[in-house]
Design a protein around this motif. Structure first.
Motif, PDB file in Angstrom:
ATOM      1  N   ARG A   7     127.762   0.957 -12.858  1.00  0.00           N
ATOM      2  CA  ARG A   7     128.423   0.451 -14.057  1.00  0.00           C
ATOM      3  C   ARG A   7     127.926  -0.950 -14.394  1.00  0.00           C
ATOM      4  N   ARG A   8     127.743  -1.795 -13.380  1.00  0.00           N
ATOM      5  CA  ARG A   8     127.228  -3.148 -13.630  1.00  0.00           C
ATOM      6  C   ARG A   8     125.791  -3.114 -14.153  1.00  0.00           C
ATOM      7  N   LYS A  35     125.893  -1.938 -17.679  1.00  0.00           N
ATOM      8  CA  LYS A  35     126.450  -2.998 -18.516  1.00  0.00           C
ATOM      9  C   LYS A  35     125.416  -4.086 -18.791  1.00  0.00           C
ATOM     10  N   THR A  88     123.022  -2.579 -21.419  1.00  0.00           N
ATOM     11  CA  THR A  88     123.662  -2.382 -22.721  1.00  0.00           C
ATOM     12  C   THR A  88     124.041  -3.702 -23.369  1.00  0.00           C
ATOM     13  N   LYS A  89     124.399  -4.687 -22.559  1.00  0.00           N
ATOM     14  CA  LYS A  89     124.717  -6.006 -23.105  1.00  0.00           C
ATOM     15  C   LYS A  89     123.463  -6.644 -23.697  1.00  0.00           C
ATOM     16  N   PRO A 103     127.663   1.670 -23.872  1.00  0.00           N
ATOM     17  CA  PRO A 103     127.232   2.065 -22.527  1.00  0.00           C
ATOM     18  C   PRO A 103     126.897   3.549 -22.386  1.00  0.00           C
TER      19      PRO A 103
END
Length: 164
Positions: free
Chosen positions: A25-26, A29, A32-33, A39
């Motif tokens: 997930r990190r 992220k 995607t950031k 995401p």
């Protein structure tokens, strides 16, 4: 008493799920950031890679290196345009995503090799992917950007000073 046991079991599953997927997930992220995307695009890419290749991709992204982010973005572009949707709209959208993120938009042989490595469970054809890379790069060659810049009404002071 049964409610307490069920609540404990649910909490354990939620915490376990979060702990097991936190690194993925990190990593998703971070990409995607940087690309300013939802995401779901990166998470679907990771899930379709398969367990082993997905873990390798997550490890690649967690190195927190700008080059790795740029390469991962190129793999995402190849996946989205070469495998998911080869339409002109998709091509323009994903190239625009890379441009807005100030990432290189040209695809290199290394990007194709990296995509072939991470997408190996999907078994993409290497020659077709190389042909896609050549079509993509010729479609958006730097000469097109230079021609587009000459038709613009924006002038660079630096280029005017160096002419004289």
């Amino acid at each position: 008493m049964i409610w307490l046991m069920l609540a404990t079991l649910i909490v354990v599953f939620i915490i376990g799920f979060r702990v097991l997927n936190s690194q993925a997930r990190r990593a998703a992220k971070a990409l995607t950031k940087r690309l300013n995307l939802e995401p779901v695009y990166v998470e679907s890419l990771i899930s379709l890679m398969g367990r082993t290749a997905g873990d390798e991709f997550v490890q690649y992204l967690t190195r927190d290196n700008e080059a790795h982010i740029a390469n991962a973005a190129s793999v995402l572009l190849i996946y989205q345009v070469f495998i998911v949707d080869e339409s002109e709209e998709s091509l323009m959208f994903w190239r625009g995503v890379l441009r807005k993120a100030y990432l290189p938009t040209e695809l290199s042989n290394e990007h194709v090799r990296l995509a072939l490595t991470f997408l190996r469970e999907l078994e993409p054809d290497a020659q077709e992917m190389q042909a896609f890379r050549l079509r993509y790069n010729s479609r958006f060659s730097p000469q097109d950007d230079v021609i587009a810049d000459t038709d613009s009404n924006v002038y660079s002071l630096h280029s005017r000073l160096n002419r004289h």
